[in-house]
Design an enzyme around this catalytic site. Structure first.
Site, PDB file in Angstrom:
ATOM      1  N   ASP A 145       0.847  -1.191   0.000  1.00  0.00           N
ATOM      2  CA  ASP A 145       0.000   0.000   0.000  1.00  0.00           C
ATOM      3  C   ASP A 145       0.886   1.247   0.000  1.00  0.00           C
ATOM      4  O   ASP A 145       1.986   1.218  -0.551  1.00  0.00           O
ATOM      5  CB  ASP A 145      -0.936  -0.060   1.220  1.00  0.00           C
ATOM      6  CG  ASP A 145      -2.273   0.627   0.979  1.00  0.00           C
ATOM      7  OD1 ASP A 145      -2.251   1.846   0.692  1.00  0.00           O
ATOM      8  OD2 ASP A 145      -3.323  -0.012   1.088  1.00  0.00           O
ATOM      9  N   HIS A 222      -3.747   6.113   3.123  1.00  0.00           N
ATOM     10  CA  HIS A 222      -4.442   4.878   2.753  1.00  0.00           C
ATOM     11  C   HIS A 222      -3.792   3.640   3.374  1.00  0.00           C
ATOM     12  O   HIS A 222      -4.479   2.752   3.898  1.00  0.00           O
ATOM     13  CB  HIS A 222      -4.418   4.798   1.222  1.00  0.00           C
ATOM     14  CG  HIS A 222      -5.265   3.736   0.620  1.00  0.00           C
ATOM     15  ND1 HIS A 222      -4.792   2.465   0.361  1.00  0.00           N
ATOM     16  CD2 HIS A 222      -6.545   3.750   0.186  1.00  0.00           C
ATOM     17  CE1 HIS A 222      -5.759   1.753  -0.205  1.00  0.00           C
ATOM     18  NE2 HIS A 222      -6.823   2.500  -0.322  1.00  0.00           N
ATOM     19  N   SER A 552     -11.111  -0.977  -0.969  1.00  0.00           N
ATOM     20  CA  SER A 552      -9.840  -0.848  -0.250  1.00  0.00           C
ATOM     21  C   SER A 552     -10.005  -1.112   1.234  1.00  0.00           C
ATOM     22  O   SER A 552      -9.078  -1.570   1.892  1.00  0.00           O
ATOM     23  CB  SER A 552      -9.304   0.585  -0.370  1.00  0.00           C
ATOM     24  OG  SER A 552      -8.479   0.726  -1.479  1.00  0.00           O
TER      25      SER A 552
END
Ligand SMILES: *[C@@H]1O[C@H](CO)[C@@H](O)[C@H](O)[C@H]1NC(C)=O
Ligand SMILES: *[C@@H]1O[C@H](CO)[C@@H](O)[C@H](O)[C@H]1NC(C)=O
Ligand SMILES: *[C@@H]1O[C@H](CO)[C@@H](O)[C@H](O)[C@H]1NC(C)=O
Ligand SMILES: *[C@@H]1O[C@H](CO)[C@@H](O)[C@H](O)[C@H]1NC(C)=O
Ligand SMILES: *[C@@H]1O[C@H](CO)[C@@H](O)[C@H](O)[C@H]1NC(C)=O
Ligand SMILES: *[C@@H]1O[C@H](CO)[C@@H](O)[C@H](O)[C@H]1NC(C)=O
Length: 804
Positions: A145, A222, A552
């Site tokens: 990520d 994220h 996600s």
């Protein structure tokens, strides 16, 4: 002025004007040359062989060395290199090369990238907290990520952690603002970063003023969010500016975390290069992770499985017993947009949870409307105007703004239906016009948390219309907005999110995708306090916790649960773990709904949710699993058209593994025969029989299971034998057959049924999806017949197989 430039940037982004172009041809681009497994050779010998191979297409050996960006030589074999088109095509024809493909840019599956989304929560994870807290300490989850914010409470060390598992061979690397001595601990045990691919394609990273970090440190947020969702330690009293307050924790809060930073800050979100992703997989497999979680991908058209970094990585992960969990993508609700569709990956859709944030709007005539927002503080009485008094054509977009003060001191009512405008865009436009807030009316399912850098309250079309009539009826309309409240348990959930990508798979419709669904809407998890919650430069807020939505967010939920399963059942194969998650997933009329535009619900089907919504407790004790062995993979690769030679390069050699294809060539074996925990027959024109083999993993080795079949509409399904009796003498595996026949003429609608095996305690549910196509489409047939005269084509089906 700064704000204006930003706005222009944002608008050009959201309208898709910004694209990175590179001209194919003589120019050297990043290519990946994939060679299969590494034959048990050492990494250095494997790398040496790469150089030899590459030297064939360069005149000088030095040039070949310089062209290599990565040697993938530990988990599998291949390399990334700068090649021109001639070199690439020469290599692709060389013996021993499985595929050569241009490295692409993948995207994160967050709705944070200026997309749409739904709303809500779910309490099921809470029920299993005891188990969550007990297990997982011996399992390592690798997150591919945007990196990690190591100081977050989710990743702190504590005395409960035992020593780092002795099998771990990974490391924490030093870099910008990232010192392993303070960043890494018994929770965060690995951290690496990968830049060669993205910098070759997009130029050097901008590290000025903390714009990015050349290290595993997270700039985008994220990666911190997904890591804490998968394995975050319990953090009491987490909230987003007071909203959603409660304990934040991951699916497997005791599991260890290894971070592989492959996505980098670009255009207000994260971009990730195939070449970097493959390097991370290569390392992760050698480091010894047990689960890989990757919330990223690329929208259709999908590339062939062995020309996609994520699928190649997941294939080798699977062969080493490592589970790979992917997000399905955020391209819903249209059909066939699901991504990451290989049978060896686990693909996760996104659903809501039963939490909402109602926000009371009181109009000047005392009428109230309950909208939805993330307002920490309410707004006192303000002037309320409709959009046409601030925007010249009434659409709330920046370029329609009358002037810089047109919205001064006002709250503006905007309609998402008035033109191509999102709530984020409307919030930015009203902010630019010096307004105080937005009431955004749209089809209910598109609510976003990404607009809350500026007060934005969402209402549905009916409510929006009421407000509009009030404004038009009063001489001086006013409004008062109360702060949002957090309400849990009063909303039907889970509901499949509007944005969640749907099946069937556009390259292999006989493999059910997505596999399962999990919470992915307004998920509260850790966030880097140095990045604002919206990542917009104009947003000056700071928070340790943030709401985010997307597949996600659902993907790491399942990664956490997979880690728990691996902890309790360390010897289970990735296929067994997937099977356990799928056959125990729940799917019933009351809870598995799909939110449609306009806020109405319809029953979800297997292309929305796969086998259903994950149920962590039941997944630990599934009773039966559909396992997949090396020979099954050989047969599947045969069905895809790979030669025995190529298959020997792909499938790790086993002592007695038969790598030949039945009938000597590809196509003979049918991909629907893969021992998958779902049966999809996308083109049923005549009766077929499908075989499945189940393994008894329940505590009772003498269990007896009986089948119940619900035939899909328009088809007749029969299972035999109807009873599977296991015994310590006859072994733990048993096979059954499903015969499916068209029951009436049909032109090709998908219908949904199921096969449920039960021993009275376990319930093993297998979706059965059938599309009967026994009534030919005469138009297509006529056209095909006409075309047959033109050239002797092999037909669309064959062509598709070859491409796949
Ligand atoms: C690609 O590079 C090779 C080796 O440098 C060179 O011989 C060839 O002409 C190049 N091809 C193109 C299309 O530029
Ligand atoms: C790849 O391996 C070759 C052969 O060992 C070596 O010369 C080259 O420097 C390596 N490249 C990278 C980027 O590791
Ligand atoms: C790099 O980032 C800084 C800080 O945001 C910015 O001021 C600068 O313009 C950026 N440089 C480039 C080349 O984009
Ligand atoms: C929880 O955090 C808030 C600040 O967000 C603080 O005011 C409150 O005292 C904390 N409560 C507990 C029990 O720690
Ligand atoms: C709205 O309610 C307030 C307080 O109850 C009252 O003072 C006011 O007159 C009401 N306004 C209208 C238009 O009914
Ligand atoms: C901006 O627009 C508003 C609303 O139309 C108007 O009242 C105001 O005079 C305008 N200001 C300027 C500087 O033109």
């Amino acid at each position: 002025m700064e704000v204006f430039r930003l706005l222009l940037l944002v608008f050009s982004l959201s309208s898709g004007v910004y694209t990175v172009q590179s001209i194919p041809g003589s120019h050297a681009d990043v290519h990946i040359v994939y060679l299969g497994h590494n034959n048990g050779l050492s990494p250095s010998l494997t790398s040496e062989s790469h150089l030899q191979l590459l030297s064939r297409v360069f005149t000088k050996p030095d040039e070949a060395t310089e062209a290599i960006l990565y040697n993938y030589s530990c988990g599998f074999s291949g390399f990334a290199a700068l090649l021109n088109s001639t070199q690439a095509s020469t290599l692709s024809e060389t013996e021993g090369v499985i595929s050569v493909f241009r490295s692409r840019m993948l995207e994160l599956h967050t709705t944070r990238s200026w997309d749409f989304m739904g709303l809500n929560l779910h309490t099921q994870m809470e029920q299993s907290s005891q188990m969550h807290l007990k297990f997982g300490g011996d399992v390592i989850v690798g997150i591919l990520d945007t990196g990690v914010w190591p100081e977050s409470e989710s990743f702190r060390d504590d005395p409960h952690y035992g020593p780092i598992p002795s099998s771990w061979r990974g490391t924490c690397v030093k870099g910008d603002s990232f010192d392993p001595a303070t960043a890494c601990n018994r929770k965060l045990i690995g951290a690496r970063y990968y830049l060669a691919g993205i910098e070759s394609e997009l130029g050097p990273l901008n590290t000025t003023g903390g714009e990015e970090y050349r290290s595993p440190r997270d700039r985008v947020g994220h990666g911190t969010h997904t890591a804490s969702t998968a394995v975050g330690s319990v953090a009491p009293n987490a909230s987003y500016f007071g909203l959603g307050r409660g304990a934040a924790r991951g699916g497997a809060p005791r599991a260890r975390l290894a971070v592989y930073k492959v996505c980098w800050y670009k255009d207000l979100t994260g971009r990730c290069s195939d070449a970097d992703i493959l390097a991370a997989f290569d390392d992760a497999l050698c480091d010894g992770v047990h689960v890989v979680s990757a919330s990223l991908g690329s929208s259709p058209p999908l590339m062939p499985l062995f020309a996609t970094s994520t699928e190649i990585g997941a294939f080798h992960a699977m062969q080493r017993g490592v589970v790979t969990v992917f997000s399905a993508g955020n391209d819903g609700p249209d059909a066939s947009m699901v991504q990451n569709v290989s049978p060896w990956g686990l693909t996760v859709a996104a659903s809501t949870i039963d939490r909402r944030f109602p926000t009371v709007i009181t109009l000047g005539n005392n009428a109230t409307v309950v909208g939805e927002s993330f307002l920490a503080n309410g707004m006192m009485k303000k002037q309320l105007v409709e959009s046409s008094s601030v925007f010249s054509d009434g659409t709330c977009t920046f370029d329609q703004l009358i002037n810089r003060t047109a919205a001064s001191g006002k709250i503006v009512l905007c309609f998402g239906t008035a033109g191509p405008v999102s709530s984020e865009g409307a919030a930015l436009a009203v902010y630019a016009g010096n307004g105080d807030g937005v009431i955004f009316a749209d089809t209910i399912s598109r609510k976003s948390s990404q607009d809350n850098f500026w007060p934005t309250v969402h209402v549905d079309l009916h409510q929006g219309t009421q407000i509009l009539y009030y404004i038009r009826a009063s001489r001086k309309a006013t409004v008062h907005v109360s702060s949002s409240k957090t309400v849990v348990g009063k909303t039907p959930a889970p509901v499949v999110a509007y944005f969640s990508s749907r099946g069937p798979s556009s390259i292999s419709p006989h493999i059910l995708k997505p596999d399962v669904t999990a919470p992915g809407v307004n998920i509260l998890a850790a966030w880097p306090p140095k990045s604002s919650p919206t990542v917009l430069p104009l947003d000056k807020r700071s928070t340790d916790w943030n709401f985010d939505s997307g597949t996600s967010m659902s993907c790491p939920h399942v990664s956490g649960i997979a880690a728990l399963i691996k902890s309790v059942h360390p010897t289970w194969s990735p296929a067994a773990v997937k099977s356990a998650l799928m056959t125990t997933a729940y799917m019933d009329d009351d809870t598995s709904d799909v939110m449609l535009a306009g806020g109405t619900l319809k029953a979800a089907d297997a292309f929305d949710v796969g086998a259903g919504h994950v149920d962590p407790l039941r997944a630990l004790d599934p009773g039966l699993v559909y396992d997949v062995g090396a020979r099954d993979h050989v047969l599947f690769l045969c069905a895809l058209g790979y030669t025995a030679e190529q298959i020997r390069q792909l499938v790790l050699p086993g002592s007695s593994l038969d790598t030949s294809c039945p009938g000597g060539g590809g196509g003979a074996a049918h991909a629907a025969d893969l021992n998958y925990p779902a049966i999809v027959l996308p083109d049923l024109s005549a009766p077929v029989t499908v075989k499945r083999t189940v393994t008894n993993v329940g505590p009772n080795r003498g269990a007896v299971y009986r089948a119940a079949v619900a035939s899909p509409q328009g088809a007749r399904a029969e299972v035999w034998p109807r009873e599977l009796a296991f015994s310590p003498y006859h072994g733990d595996t048993a096979s059954y057959y499903v015969s499916v026949a068209p029951a009436k003429p049909s032109r090709g609608r998908f219908d949904f049924g199921e096969i449920v095996w039960s021993d009275g305690f376990h319930r093993v549910r297998t979706p059965l999806v059938v599309r009967v196509t026994n009534l030919p489409d005469d138009g297509v047939r006529a056209a095909a017949a006409a075309a047959k005269g033109d050239h002797d084509s092999r037909g669309a089906t064959d062509d598709l197989q070859a491409a796949f």
